[in-house]
Scaffold this motif. Structure first.
Motif, PDB file in Angstrom:
ATOM      1  N   PHE A 220      -7.319   2.020  -0.600  1.00 29.31           N
ATOM      2  CA  PHE A 220      -6.528   0.981   0.060  1.00 29.31           C
ATOM      3  C   PHE A 220      -5.030   1.149  -0.242  1.00 29.31           C
ATOM      4  O   PHE A 220      -4.190   1.013   0.651  1.00 29.31           O
ATOM      5  CB  PHE A 220      -6.978  -0.417  -0.394  1.00 29.31           C
ATOM      6  N   PHE A 221      -4.685   1.420  -1.496  1.00 26.74           N
ATOM      7  CA  PHE A 221      -3.284   1.602  -1.866  1.00 26.74           C
ATOM      8  C   PHE A 221      -2.670   2.749  -1.074  1.00 26.74           C
ATOM      9  O   PHE A 221      -1.544   2.630  -0.557  1.00 26.74           O
ATOM     10  CB  PHE A 221      -3.160   1.868  -3.368  1.00 26.74           C
ATOM     11  N   ASP A 222      -3.392   3.854  -0.965  1.00 29.05           N
ATOM     12  CA  ASP A 222      -2.889   5.008  -0.219  1.00 29.05           C
ATOM     13  C   ASP A 222      -2.685   4.661   1.253  1.00 29.05           C
ATOM     14  O   ASP A 222      -1.683   5.052   1.867  1.00 29.05           O
ATOM     15  CB  ASP A 222      -3.863   6.180  -0.347  1.00 29.05           C
ATOM     16  N   GLY A 223      -3.642   3.915   1.813  1.00 25.29           N
ATOM     17  CA  GLY A 223      -3.507   3.501   3.207  1.00 25.29           C
ATOM     18  C   GLY A 223      -2.311   2.595   3.416  1.00 25.29           C
ATOM     19  O   GLY A 223      -1.585   2.721   4.417  1.00 25.29           O
ATOM     20  N   TYR A 224      -2.088   1.681   2.475  1.00 27.95           N
ATOM     21  CA  TYR A 224      -0.953   0.756   2.565  1.00 27.95           C
ATOM     22  C   TYR A 224       0.371   1.525   2.512  1.00 27.95           C
ATOM     23  O   TYR A 224       1.282   1.289   3.316  1.00 27.95           O
ATOM     24  CB  TYR A 224      -1.041  -0.229   1.406  1.00 27.95           C
ATOM     25  N   ARG A 225       0.459   2.463   1.583  1.00 30.95           N
ATOM     26  CA  ARG A 225       1.689   3.258   1.438  1.00 30.95           C
ATOM     27  C   ARG A 225       1.977   4.050   2.707  1.00 30.95           C
ATOM     28  O   ARG A 225       3.116   4.086   3.186  1.00 30.95           O
ATOM     29  CB  ARG A 225       1.545   4.210   0.248  1.00 30.95           C
ATOM     30  N   ALA A 227       0.852   3.361   5.767  1.00 28.66           N
ATOM     31  CA  ALA A 227       1.139   2.433   6.858  1.00 28.66           C
ATOM     32  C   ALA A 227       2.600   1.980   6.811  1.00 28.66           C
ATOM     33  O   ALA A 227       3.286   1.912   7.841  1.00 28.66           O
ATOM     34  CB  ALA A 227       0.206   1.227   6.794  1.00 28.66           C
ATOM     35  N   LEU A 228       3.091   1.674   5.607  1.00 23.22           N
ATOM     36  CA  LEU A 228       4.472   1.220   5.470  1.00 23.22           C
ATOM     37  C   LEU A 228       5.480   2.319   5.791  1.00 23.22           C
ATOM     38  O   LEU A 228       6.605   2.039   6.221  1.00 23.22           O
ATOM     39  CB  LEU A 228       4.721   0.683   4.062  1.00 23.22           C
ATOM     40  N   ALA A 229       5.059   3.555   5.595  1.00 20.89           N
ATOM     41  CA  ALA A 229       5.937   4.688   5.911  1.00 20.89           C
ATOM     42  C   ALA A 229       5.843   5.090   7.376  1.00 20.89           C
ATOM     43  O   ALA A 229       6.530   6.026   7.805  1.00 20.89           O
ATOM     44  CB  ALA A 229       5.595   5.873   5.015  1.00 20.89           C
ATOM     45  N   GLY A 230       4.991   4.407   8.145  1.00 19.15           N
ATOM     46  CA  GLY A 230       4.843   4.714   9.562  1.00 19.15           C
ATOM     47  C   GLY A 230       4.012   5.944   9.837  1.00 19.15           C
ATOM     48  O   GLY A 230       4.086   6.535  10.925  1.00 19.15           O
ATOM     49  N   ARG A 231       3.195   6.339   8.852  1.00 18.72           N
ATOM     50  CA  ARG A 231       2.335   7.514   9.019  1.00 18.72           C
ATOM     51  C   ARG A 231       0.892   7.080   9.278  1.00 18.72           C
ATOM     52  O   ARG A 231       0.513   5.956   8.977  1.00 18.72           O
ATOM     53  CB  ARG A 231       2.407   8.393   7.764  1.00 18.72           C
ATOM     54  N   PRO A 232       0.049   7.956   9.849  1.00 24.17           N
ATOM     55  CA  PRO A 232      -1.366   7.608  10.088  1.00 24.17           C
ATOM     56  C   PRO A 232      -2.047   7.215   8.779  1.00 24.17           C
ATOM     57  O   PRO A 232      -1.858   7.859   7.751  1.00 24.17           O
ATOM     58  CB  PRO A 232      -1.952   8.909  10.649  1.00 24.17           C
ATOM     59  N   TRP A 233      -2.850   6.142   8.819  1.00 24.27           N
ATOM     60  CA  TRP A 233      -3.435   5.629   7.583  1.00 24.27           C
ATOM     61  C   TRP A 233      -4.891   5.211   7.727  1.00 24.27           C
ATOM     62  O   TRP A 233      -5.612   5.119   6.735  1.00 24.27           O
ATOM     63  CB  TRP A 233      -2.625   4.429   7.084  1.00 24.27           C
ATOM     64  N   ARG A 234      -5.353   4.964   8.915  1.00 23.56           N
ATOM     65  CA  ARG A 234      -6.712   4.436   9.091  1.00 23.56           C
ATOM     66  C   ARG A 234      -7.798   5.405   8.637  1.00 23.56           C
ATOM     67  O   ARG A 234      -8.875   4.988   8.209  1.00 23.56           O
ATOM     68  CB  ARG A 234      -6.947   4.065  10.559  1.00 23.56           C
ATOM     69  N   ASP A 235      -7.554   6.701   8.724  1.00 29.08           N
ATOM     70  CA  ASP A 235      -8.608   7.678   8.443  1.00 29.08           C
ATOM     71  C   ASP A 235      -8.569   8.223   7.017  1.00 29.08           C
ATOM     72  O   ASP A 235      -9.303   9.159   6.703  1.00 29.08           O
ATOM     73  CB  ASP A 235      -8.512   8.839   9.437  1.00 29.08           C
ATOM     74  N   PRO A 258      -2.553  -4.136   6.621  1.00 28.74           N
ATOM     75  CA  PRO A 258      -1.401  -3.933   5.724  1.00 28.74           C
ATOM     76  C   PRO A 258      -0.272  -4.938   5.916  1.00 28.74           C
ATOM     77  O   PRO A 258       0.366  -5.355   4.943  1.00 28.74           O
ATOM     78  CB  PRO A 258      -0.939  -2.509   6.072  1.00 28.74           C
ATOM     79  N   SER A 259      -0.028  -5.364   7.142  1.00 30.04           N
ATOM     80  CA  SER A 259       1.091  -6.274   7.408  1.00 30.04           C
ATOM     81  C   SER A 259       0.857  -7.682   6.859  1.00 30.04           C
ATOM     82  O   SER A 259       1.788  -8.503   6.827  1.00 30.04           O
ATOM     83  CB  SER A 259       1.372  -6.345   8.910  1.00 30.04           C
ATOM     84  N   CYS A 260      -0.371  -7.983   6.413  1.00 28.21           N
ATOM     85  CA  CYS A 260      -0.657  -9.276   5.782  1.00 28.21           C
ATOM     86  C   CYS A 260      -0.392  -9.249   4.283  1.00 28.21           C
ATOM     87  O   CYS A 260      -0.512 -10.278   3.613  1.00 28.21           O
ATOM     88  CB  CYS A 260      -2.117  -9.675   6.030  1.00 28.21           C
ATOM     89  N   VAL A 261      -0.059  -8.088   3.743  1.00 30.60           N
ATOM     90  CA  VAL A 261       0.142  -7.901   2.306  1.00 30.60           C
ATOM     91  C   VAL A 261       1.618  -7.595   2.057  1.00 30.60           C
ATOM     92  O   VAL A 261       2.207  -6.758   2.736  1.00 30.60           O
ATOM     93  CB  VAL A 261      -0.741  -6.751   1.783  1.00 30.60           C
ATOM     94  N   ASP A 262       2.210  -8.274   1.068  1.00 31.70           N
ATOM     95  CA  ASP A 262       3.627  -8.069   0.767  1.00 31.70           C
ATOM     96  C   ASP A 262       3.878  -6.939  -0.230  1.00 31.70           C
ATOM     97  O   ASP A 262       4.938  -6.320  -0.207  1.00 31.70           O
ATOM     98  CB  ASP A 262       4.233  -9.363   0.230  1.00 31.70           C
ATOM     99  N   ALA A 263       2.923  -6.691  -1.112  1.00 33.12           N
ATOM    100  CA  ALA A 263       3.072  -5.608  -2.087  1.00 33.12           C
ATOM    101  C   ALA A 263       1.697  -5.211  -2.595  1.00 33.12           C
ATOM    102  O   ALA A 263       0.756  -6.011  -2.570  1.00 33.12           O
ATOM    103  CB  ALA A 263       3.968  -6.038  -3.254  1.00 33.12           C
ATOM    104  N   VAL A 364       4.056  -0.386  -4.202  1.00 34.28           N
ATOM    105  CA  VAL A 364       4.694  -0.262  -2.892  1.00 34.28           C
ATOM    106  C   VAL A 364       4.789  -1.662  -2.307  1.00 34.28           C
ATOM    107  O   VAL A 364       3.898  -2.497  -2.512  1.00 34.28           O
ATOM    108  CB  VAL A 364       3.872   0.640  -1.935  1.00 34.28           C
ATOM    109  N   GLU A 365       5.866  -1.936  -1.557  1.00 32.53           N
ATOM    110  CA  GLU A 365       5.980  -3.254  -0.946  1.00 32.53           C
ATOM    111  C   GLU A 365       6.604  -3.169   0.435  1.00 32.53           C
ATOM    112  O   GLU A 365       7.292  -2.199   0.770  1.00 32.53           O
ATOM    113  CB  GLU A 365       6.777  -4.206  -1.821  1.00 32.53           C
TER     114      GLU A 365
END
Length: 370
Positions: A220-225, A227-235, A258-263, A364-365
């Motif tokens: 989940f942390f990797d996906g969040y990071r 997503a915030l960087a604008g890179r593919p994250w779902r897979d 990810p957009s529901c989480v602040d950090a 990451v936040e």
């Protein structure tokens, strides 16, 4: 009885069961090294099935019934590391439906016993990454319904109100010195609780921020990071299973928003379990490993508040009782068998509680976070 009549009767049974239940407690917890910062534990272990997942299971059953997915006599299948399965078995028995839990072979004996006590049957799978596929196959073979908590957790819960966990927290905080928390800390299992909390605080226009604490073996942390960087994250995926039962996943689940989480912070398992032991000693009763992961997130948030010169409150979730982990986290022999240090981790948590600094955590936040 028609299918529509059966659905109406089933919903009434679940609503009546809810009406018989009290809300869960909000417990103050002392944090001596952080004067001016108040800590609270939302004790979800007091639900009839002993965990936070009782709320999710109720919502999933109501969602499935309203969608017409459950049928009289047809089995319900769920992929679960234990607590969700315990709670879903409870509701399946309430409705007279067979229940099968597809769970990792490493699940604690106490959780398996709890599922069976509620009338469920367990099907063990060696690899956590195979739970989803095995559940789909079982549903096809039996003509049952795969509840699929990891997909539907974020949409089955009414995040606006209806006594969801967020509404309950804010009602119980109303008379406290700092009624609007600076942070609410949770840990992702499906991602559904984080989505509910994040949506609710935005909907109610609160300044509260949501911190997710992800365990060591989880993506989940990797996906969040990403997503915030604008890179593919779902897979993003891995093959390992989390050692902190109930949270962490080998893939980024559909319910994680990810957009529901602040950090987010990444918490080593040794720290999670040391924090679990600290909370247990402070409360005088055992809590589960995920509560330890949450508490490390609380310490990280408190240090951040102190550095910014801010007081206020932090709320986190006591997810379940530690009695389900007598053969793992509360067995001293379990730690060396899994290569987990306890001495240094206990010392690190004790120092942080007293006002020292936590070992460095990956964090990451969202842009614009406070």
């Amino acid at each position: 009885m028609t299918h529509r009549d059966w659905v109406a009767q089933a919903i009434r049974k679940i609503e009546a069961d809810f009406n018989r239940s009290a809300d869960t407690h909000l417990i103050p917890l002392s944090l001596p090294g952080f004067p001016g910062i108040d800590i609270y534990l939302k004790d979800e272990s007091s639900h009839p099935t002993g965990s936070l997942k009782h709320r999710l299971a109720r919502s999933l059953f109501l969602y499935a019934l309203a969608n017409g997915w459950l049928r009289e006599g047809a089995p319900v299948i769920e992929a679960s590391s234990g607590s969700t399965a315990v709670s879903e078995a409870y509701f399946a028995r309430l409705l007279g439906l067979p229940f099968v839990a597809v769970i990792p072979a490493s699940t604690s004996p106490e959780k398996i016993a709890a599922i069976e006590f509620q009338g469920g049957r367990c099907q063990l799978v060696e690899r956590a990454c195979d739970l989803d596929g095995a559940s789909h196959r079982l549903a096809r073979e039996t003509g049952g319904h795969f509840m699929d908590q990891f997909t539907y957790a974020e949409r089955a819960t009414d995040w606006r109100a209806n006594n969801n966990i967020a509404e309950s927290i804010f009602k119980q905080m109303a008379l406290e010195p700092h009624p609007v928390p600076e942070w609410i800390v949770c840990s992702p299992g499906t991602g559904g609780t984080a989505a509910t909390l994040g949506r609710y605080v935005r909907y109610r226009c609160h300044d509260t921020r949501i911190l997710c604490a992800d365990p060591e073996v989880s993506v989940f942390f990797d996906g969040y990071r990403e997503a915030l960087a604008g890179r593919p994250w779902r897979d993003i995926a891995s093959t390992g299973g989390s050692r902190v039962e109930g949270i962490g996943r080998p893939r980024v689940e559909p319910s994680f928003i990810p957009s529901c989480v602040d950090a987010m912070v990444k918490v080593p398992d040794a720290l999670s379990l040391a924090a679990m032991r600290h909370v247990s000693a402070t409360l005088g009763r055992r809590v589960g490993g995920s509560t330890g992961t949450n508490f490390v997130g609380v310490l990280a948030a408190a240090q951040r508040m102190r550095a910014a010169g801010r007081g206020g409150s932090i709320v986190t979730i006591l997810c379940d009782s530690g009695e389900r982990y007598a053969h793992s986290y509360y067995d001293r022999a379990w730690y060396p068998a899994h290569g987990i240090d306890t001495v240094q981790a206990d010392a690190a948590i004790a120092a942080a509680v007293a006002g020292g600094t936590l070992p460095a955590l990956d964090c990451v936040e969202l842009a614009g976070g406070g």
